[in-house]
Design an enzyme around this catalytic site. Structure first.
Site, PDB file in Angstrom:
ATOM      1  N   CYS A   1     -26.729 -12.800 -19.837  1.00  0.00           N
ATOM      2  CA  CYS A   1     -26.424 -14.094 -19.214  1.00  0.00           C
ATOM      3  C   CYS A   1     -27.163 -14.321 -17.917  1.00  0.00           C
ATOM      4  O   CYS A   1     -27.036 -15.365 -17.293  1.00  0.00           O
ATOM      5  CB  CYS A   1     -24.911 -14.223 -18.982  1.00  0.00           C
TER       6      CYS A   1
ATOM      7  N   CYS B   1     -19.089 -12.802 -19.043  1.00  0.00           N
ATOM      8  CA  CYS B   1     -20.435 -12.911 -19.605  1.00  0.00           C
ATOM      9  C   CYS B   1     -20.453 -13.891 -20.758  1.00  0.00           C
ATOM     10  O   CYS B   1     -21.329 -14.770 -20.818  1.00  0.00           O
ATOM     11  CB  CYS B   1     -20.891 -11.516 -20.064  1.00  0.00           C
TER      12      CYS B   1
ATOM     13  N   GLY C   1       0.785  -1.225   0.000  1.00  0.00           N
ATOM     14  CA  GLY C   1       0.000   0.000   0.000  1.00  0.00           C
ATOM     15  C   GLY C   1       0.819   1.278   0.000  1.00  0.00           C
ATOM     16  O   GLY C   1       0.269   2.371  -0.148  1.00  0.00           O
TER      17      GLY C   1
ATOM     18  N   CYS D   1     -27.963  -9.326 -15.469  1.00  0.00           N
ATOM     19  CA  CYS D   1     -27.470  -9.138 -16.827  1.00  0.00           C
ATOM     20  C   CYS D   1     -28.486  -9.655 -17.838  1.00  0.00           C
ATOM     21  O   CYS D   1     -28.963 -10.792 -17.740  1.00  0.00           O
ATOM     22  CB  CYS D   1     -26.150  -9.883 -17.010  1.00  0.00           C
TER      23      CYS D   1
ATOM     24  N   CYS E   1     -23.315  -7.432 -18.329  1.00  0.00           N
ATOM     25  CA  CYS E   1     -22.074  -7.572 -17.563  1.00  0.00           C
ATOM     26  C   CYS E   1     -20.991  -6.675 -18.130  1.00  0.00           C
ATOM     27  O   CYS E   1     -20.762  -6.645 -19.329  1.00  0.00           O
ATOM     28  CB  CYS E   1     -21.526  -9.006 -17.636  1.00  0.00           C
TER      29      CYS E   1
END
Lengths: 294, 256, 375
Positions: free
Chosen positions: A243, A271, A32, A240, A265
């Site tokens: 899908c 997807c 970080g 979605c 998606c």
């Protein structure tokens, strides 16, 4: 595609790659923490992924398989451009399949499919400093990180709740890594934040701002919040259309000029894979113009 | 009893010019000390050296920390000193704008020190901020307003709340009533006196206004040209000044 | 049935093909040559070299041609090329005192050794469009007029005198102790293209950033100081433009070799004097140095350099933008600036989607404050 031999493998000269790798090692050692590095001028503009490209170039070997996505999709113009850059300068195999890639360079999304040990996810970062818009001076923010003086960050979250009733950050949502450094995970939607704990290595490159940082596998990554206003990885309340997935981040597509819209998606590979596997349960009708959601 | 704060032979010069010199004193818990003098006497320089805002050229500034006993704050590492500044110590600036975040709400200003030391419950932070706004006589309904919308007196009171919310033991104040009109000053002094007493605070107050020290300070140091010319109990010094300069200072105060 | 958008690769290829056509323009118009650009658009070439940080007029001309005249795009090409070049070594510090000056003026003295040499300058032209220039490829129509013009120019733009007769203005002032000394230093200056920028930045680093900074930005910053945002009373002590030799040590040979000549513009300003009861008053300095004949930039650079020296000169920080080193240096590089600016054209719909959802949620909560259904 074979490598164009006028430039070195993956464009950067070996000394530069060495310099970047030293920065990457330092970054991995201090999760970080933003490590300054001497970012090179690349053939694509600053702001268009030069940091991610330099990190990828330093990591690539001829045996790697590279995937490049932007907004979760493999065929957005900048992803196409960067993938082509590496095809030309490194001659590496490329793929659209997340599971088949050894290095994935991404802009603004984490793939839906969980990444595995041995994979590297390289993020393109515009502004690496999470405190930048609270404190514009680099000299000050550097001190704040060194002294773990993050009061200002929480003040911002407090102010959001006081004004809006909610924390008003929806992307580039700040996190604390290994309980020490506050980090900007790049402009991924906050929905993706929980995925930041993963089995793969995560590397972050900011070319213009000249910073590199990293999250080693299985690091502790906590999205900042208050005990009584916990972090919510929210997304649009739809499935979605193609899908049927209800657990993925969705793009909103406007389909007609009456405001009709549908949701698909954002992760095109995920997807497509779902559709091909027949696990799809597509919905046929696009939804009506959006009403206020509860 | 050990002093809370102990200063020895403090000196600060600017090139050839003396900022302050030969300053030594002890401050005990619950004691309030005033430092008076005209402008240019060195009192602000001294305060800044004591509070860690300026690096003195010589001397020691010892503080009785909670865990490590008497420590010379001049030789402390910066992270520790910053932590001290957020918890045990407080600094009230003459100009409230220097001690507040003007673009952050009143609640955020008061809550910041709490959040800086780890407070993570929004409701509790807000409740603490509300409580403190009431203690400094600011309408709690203004908790979400920015200080830029407050009067000078309110800003100063907000600054005090922001400083006292983490229960410091030592408060430095630089002309806390400067720039405020007389009635507002009186109210503020009353408030400060109450808070200091209720919280058992020690304080060092710099001011040119003898009325402030008369009301708030137990002890007094009089400064002129960077030197401490007289010190002692407030009432003693003001009622029976020994040094010529102190006599001048006392006599030049307009009688009400 | 909705089909996801595809074909990004083809779109890019088509875009590039069309770009190449536009760059060439109508094929019945003669194509620009590199030599034409290099010689007839020399000032554009200078700017590209200066901000590209690479002295090569032909490459700069090529970049301008490829970039269709967009100078920042050309500078980008040069910078990207520069990155790939290996570092062989570095030269000796350049001696601008030995410059063979085409142009040399001083605003601080009416006359001085070496004289005021105007050189090829626009300064005293009347900005009237010369429509004769629209007739291309014609030999000069009036030979006599040109001879007169040549005669006039020799009076003021005298043939380049030997460098020894052009001592620096700052040297005169320095002899009497009237102007601050620039302390010589043997330290190796930092290379901002090889190490990340760090603040506070010392003067060598600031000057390096300014000389390759965007001319418009540095000009604006300089202008702001003249209008009161950190005023420092600049006089142009000396402006000189000409060629200098570049020398470097070749280890294999064991001695120093002249590797070439470059054109530089150098500007030394004489600024606001400092002093106090104990320290005598002295003028202070600003400095600008740029590749090629690039006056506006060199003078701007000197003004901004001086503004950024406020701290070491014991002046007040007026809060002027030109005094804020982090502000000036972070935003001076036009390649960084344009990259980041233009990146907002890239797709941002994922983040925008998040914002949309947030705004919808906040609006919904605001309109149903007591509703249980809020969860």
């Amino acid at each position: 595609m074979t490598q164009d031999t006028r430039s070195n493998f993956a464009y950067l000269d070996e000394q530069t790659k060495r310099m970047i790798r030293r920065a990457l090692l330092k970054a991995m050692a201090i999760p970080g923490y933003q490590v300054p590095f001497a970012s090179r001028e690349m053939p694509m503009p600053y702001g268009w992924g030069t940091g991610g490209v330099q990190v990828s170039a330093a990591c690539l070997t001829p045996d790697d398989t590279l995937k490049v996505i932007d907004q979760g999709a493999d065929d957005t113009t900048n992803a196409v451009s960067i993938r082509k850059f590496f095809e030309t300068t490194a001659g590496v195999a490329t793929t659209e399949r997340t599971a088949a890639a050894s290095i994935i360079q991404t802009r603004h999304r984490i793939p839906e499919e969980p990444l595995k040990a041995g994979q590297i996810l390289v993020y393109q970062v515009p502004i690496p400093e999470p405190l930048r818009f609270l404190e514009p001076r680099e000299t000050e923010t550097r001190k704040m990180h060194a002294l773990q003086d993050y009061g200002l960050m929480h003040v911002k979250l407090y102010e959001d709740i006081a004004r809006h009733g909610n924390i008003a950050t929806s992307y580039a949502y700040p996190v604390k890594v290994q309980g020490r450094y506050v980090m900007d995970p790049s402009p991924i939607p906050k929905f993706d934040n929980p995925k930041l704990r993963m089995a793969a290595i995560q590397l972050f490159g900011a070319g213009r701002e000249q910073r590199i940082y990293a999250i080693p596998p299985f690091s502790d990554v906590v999205s900042l919040d208050f005990d009584d206003h916990p972090f919510e990885p929210s997304k649009a309340n739809h499935a979605c259309t193609l899908c049927g997935a209800e657990h993925t981040y969705l793009d909103e597509v406007i389909v007609d000029d009456a405001g009709g819209r549908m949701f698909v998606c954002s992760d095109t590979d995920y997807c497509a894979t779902r559709q091909a596997a027949g696990t799809a349960s597509p919905q046929t009708a696009p939804s009506q113009p959006h009403e206020a959601q509860p | 009893m050990t002093p809370l704060f102990s200063v020895r032979d403090l000196r600060k010069t600017y090139g050839g010019r003396i900022g302050c010199t030969d300053v030594s004193f002890d401050l005990y818990p619950g004691e309030v000390m005033g430092i008076v003098g005209e402008s240019g006497s060195g009192k602000s320089t001294l305060l800044n050296c004591l509070a860690g805002h300026l690096a003195p050229d010589a001397g020691q500034v010892m503080y009785d920390t909670r865990h490590n006993g008497m420590v010379d704050t001049l030789r402390m590492a910066e992270p520790e000193r910053r932590m001290l500044g957020r918890t045990d110590w407080a600094f009230v600036h003459q100009n409230a704008r220097d001690g507040l975040r003007m673009s952050v709400s009143a609640g955020g200003n008061v809550g910041e020190r709490l959040m800086a030391v780890g407070a993570r419950h929004y409701g509790q932070i807000r409740a603490a901020a509300t409580d403190w706004l009431e203690r400094v006589e600011i309408d709690a309904g203004r908790i979400d307003d920015r200080p830029s919308a407050f009067s000078g007196g309110m800003q100063q009171r907000l600054q005090i709340a922001r400083n006292l919310v983490t229960g410091p033991r030592l408060v430095f104040m630089d002309e806390p009533t400067g720039g405020l009109d007389v009635s507002v000053q009186a109210r503020l002094l009353d408030l400060l006196r109450g808070l200091v007493r209720d919280m058992g605070l020690s304080a060092i107050i710099v001011t040119h206004d003898l009325a402030v020290v008369r009301l708030l300070a137990d002890r007094l140091m009089v400064m002129k040209g960077g030197h401490v010319v007289e010190s002692g109990l407030t009432d003693q010094v003001l009622d029976d000044p020994q040094h010529g300069y102190t006599q001048l200072l006392v006599s030049s105060v307009l009688q009400a | 049935m909705y089909v996801a958008v595809k074909g990004g690769e083809r779109a890019i290829d088509n875009a590039h093909a069309w770009l190449a056509e536009e760059r060439r323009g109508p094929s019945d118009i003669a194509e620009l040559s590199i030599a034409q650009i290099r010689h007839q658009l020399a000032l554009a070439v200078n700017r590209v070299m200066a901000e590209g940080s690479l002295y090569d007029p032909d490459l700069a001309a090529l970049a301008i041609k490829q970039a269709r005249g967009d100078l920042i795009e050309a500078i980008f090409l040069i910078r990207a090329y520069r990155t790939t070049l290996p570092r062989i070594g570095h030269s000796h510090p350049i001696d601008t005192g030995a410059m063979a000056c085409d142009r040399r003026i001083s605003a601080t003295f009416k006359d001085l050794p070496g004289g005021q040499v105007l050189g090829p300058t626009f300064d005293y032209t009347h900005r009237l469009l010369d429509f004769k220039l629209m007739a291309e490829g014609q030999a000069p129509a009036d030979a006599d007029a040109d001879a007169d013009a040549a005669a006039a120019s020799t009076q003021t733009a005298s043939p380049t005198p030997a460098p020894a007769t052009m001592p620096r203005v700052s040297a005169f002032l320095n002899r009497d102790g009237l102007i601050q000394d620039e302390a010589p230093s043997a330290a190796t200056p930092p290379d901002m293209t090889r190490q990340p920028m760090e603040y506070p930045a010392d003067r060598p680093l600031r000057l390096q950033a300014l000389t390759r900074g965007d001319e418009g930005f540095v000009l604006g910053m300089a202008y702001s100081t003249q209008r009161g945002y950190g005023r420092n009373h600049p006089f142009v002590g000396e402006l000189r433009i000409g060629t200098v030799v570049v020398e470097m040590d070749i280890p294999e040979l064991g001695f120093c070799v002249e590797i070439g000549e470059i054109t530089l513009t150098e500007c030394e300003t004489v600024n606001q004097f400092t002093g106090s009861k104990t320290e005598p008053a002295q003028f202070t300095r600003g400095y600008g140095l740029v590749f090629g004949q690039t006056e506006r930039k060199a003078i701007s650079m000197a003004l901004v350099d001086r503004a950024l020296r406020w701290e070491e000169l014991g002046e007040d920080n007026m809060g002027a933008p030109a005094q804020d080193a982090e502000f000036v240096l972070s935003h001076a590089d036009n390649i960084q600036a344009t990259g980041f600016l233009e990146h907002i054209k890239l797709p941002h719909y994922v983040d925008f989607q998040s914002e949309l959802e947030l705004v919808r949620k906040l609006r919904a909560e605001a309109s149903t404050p007591f509703s249980e259904a809020a969860e």
